[in-house]
Design an enzyme around this catalytic site. Structure first.
Site, short mmCIF file in Angstrom:
data_model
loop_
_atom_site.label_atom_id
_atom_site.label_comp_id
_atom_site.label_asym_id
_atom_site.label_seq_id
_atom_site.Cartn_x
_atom_site.Cartn_y
_atom_site.Cartn_z
CG HIS A 94 21.78 -39.62 -14.30
ND1 HIS A 94 22.39 -40.66 -13.66
CD2 HIS A 94 21.11 -39.96 -15.31
CE1 HIS A 94 21.29 -42.00 -15.32
NE2 HIS A 94 20.88 -41.14 -15.64
CG ASP B 114 16.57 -44.22 -15.16
OD1 ASP B 114 16.54 -43.27 -15.58
OD2 ASP B 114 17.08 -45.44 -16.37
CG ASP C 232 22.15 -44.39 -17.10
OD1 ASP C 232 21.13 -43.95 -17.86
OD2 ASP C 232 22.65 -45.37 -16.29
CG HIS D 48 21.13 -49.08 -16.51
ND1 HIS D 48 21.24 -48.68 -18.41
CD2 HIS D 48 20.17 -47.81 -15.57
CE1 HIS D 48 20.40 -47.32 -17.85
NE2 HIS D 48 19.69 -46.84 -16.70
#
Length: 304
Positions: free
Chosen positions: A61, A65, A206, A265
């Site tokens: 996406h 970051d 994410d 992450h």
């Protein structure tokens, strides 16, 4: 053999000793990268891998970051004498986002090719990689990726001889091309055994833990999954910001029957991720709180 390196493990911002989450693979002279945040090219240099063979960059996406390191990386690849095209893959809007970033990297000696993902599930074949992109559940449109290396069956030499196929034709059949001899066609299935087990890596950051992730990660040799929060009491925050806890990731790994899972992450507040991995291991024992630069050579079953 497929080389896999988790270049960074940080979410949101790079930290001393922890670069932003990014993955790089090497197979048959071609490299693939997933995500490229600030400082990713430093992580590549620290690993000692080359920039020139990077043929594909996939983006989950467009939060900073995960993509803000692209302009610098493109310039570095350009300085490595690359001339052949580089393929970029990502959600709809990829061309617009990259064009904006290229204001500071306007001149490149190679072409950029864009593949924009619009469907819930898409399949791509690029440079020997079979790529399955699947839409996950984040605050913006976001995709996970499964990277597979298929493996054909064994060539049956005795069968080829029995059929009278000359040795000069064997290579074509092994690579999936039919041949014609004296007006008779011979197809690969006549001399090739059943397809053998290949290699598979699934990467997801994410997202909330949704079924499409475990479906695509099914029987992966390696599942790399976000573990934004490891501490107790973070479930509400994970739901609010559409991330995952260590235990939620572990449940996905268990459901998908993967061989091994690397967590990545991490929240900047998570100073020592390894201190929180025990609860996840109770759900899925082969859980590893990965550190930057963690690398594995995945081998086909009969390669030892």
């Amino acid at each position: 053999m497929l080389d896999v390196c988790l270049l960074g493990t940080s979410g949101m911002l790079p930290l001393p000793g922890r670069w932003l989450t990014s993955l790089m693979t090497r197979y048959n002279g071609s490299s693939l990268m997933i995500d490229c945040g600030e400082g990713t090219q430093i992580a590549v240099k620290q690993k000692g891998w080359s920039f020139n063979p990077i043929d594909v960059i996939c983006f989950t996406h467009y939060h900073a970051d995960h993509i803000s390191g692209l302009p610098g990386l493109l310039l570095t690849i350009g300085n490595s004498d690359r001339k052949k095209p580089l393929t970029l893959v990502g959600p709809k809007g990829l061309g617009r986002v990259v064009s904006s970033l290229r204001v500071i990297a306007p001149e490149l000696p190679f072409e950029l090719k864009f593949i924009e993902l619009t469907n819930q599930q898409e399949h791509l074949s690029i440079c020997g990689y079979e790529i399955d992109a699947f839409r996950v559940n984040h605050a913006v449109i976001c995709y996970g990726y499964s990277i597979s290396i298929p493996r054909i069956g064994k060539f049956d030499v005795e069968k080829a001889k029995e059929l009278g196929i000359p040795c000069s034709m064997w290579n074509k059949l092994q690579h999936g091309t039919a041949v014609t001899i004296d007006d008779k066609e011979y197809t690969p299935d006549m001399v090739m055994g059943a397809a053998r087990k290949g290699l598979k890596v699934t990467y997801c950051t994410d997202s909330r833990p949704v079924q499409i992730i475990s479906d695509n990660a099914k029987e992966s040799d390696l599942f790399i999954c976000e573990g934004m929060y490891g501490e107790d009491g973070k479930e509400a925050k994970a739901k609010e910001y559409k991330h995952m806890t260590f235990t939620e990731a572990a449940q996905l790994a268990k459901n998908a029957d993967v061989r091994e899972m690397w967590l990545t992450h991490y929240s900047p507040s998570l100073v020592r991720p390894q201190d929180y991995v025990d609860k996840a291991r109770k759900i899925f024992p082969a859980t590893i709180a990965a550190n930057d630069g963690r690398t594995v050579e995945l081998k086909f079953d009969d390669e030892g």
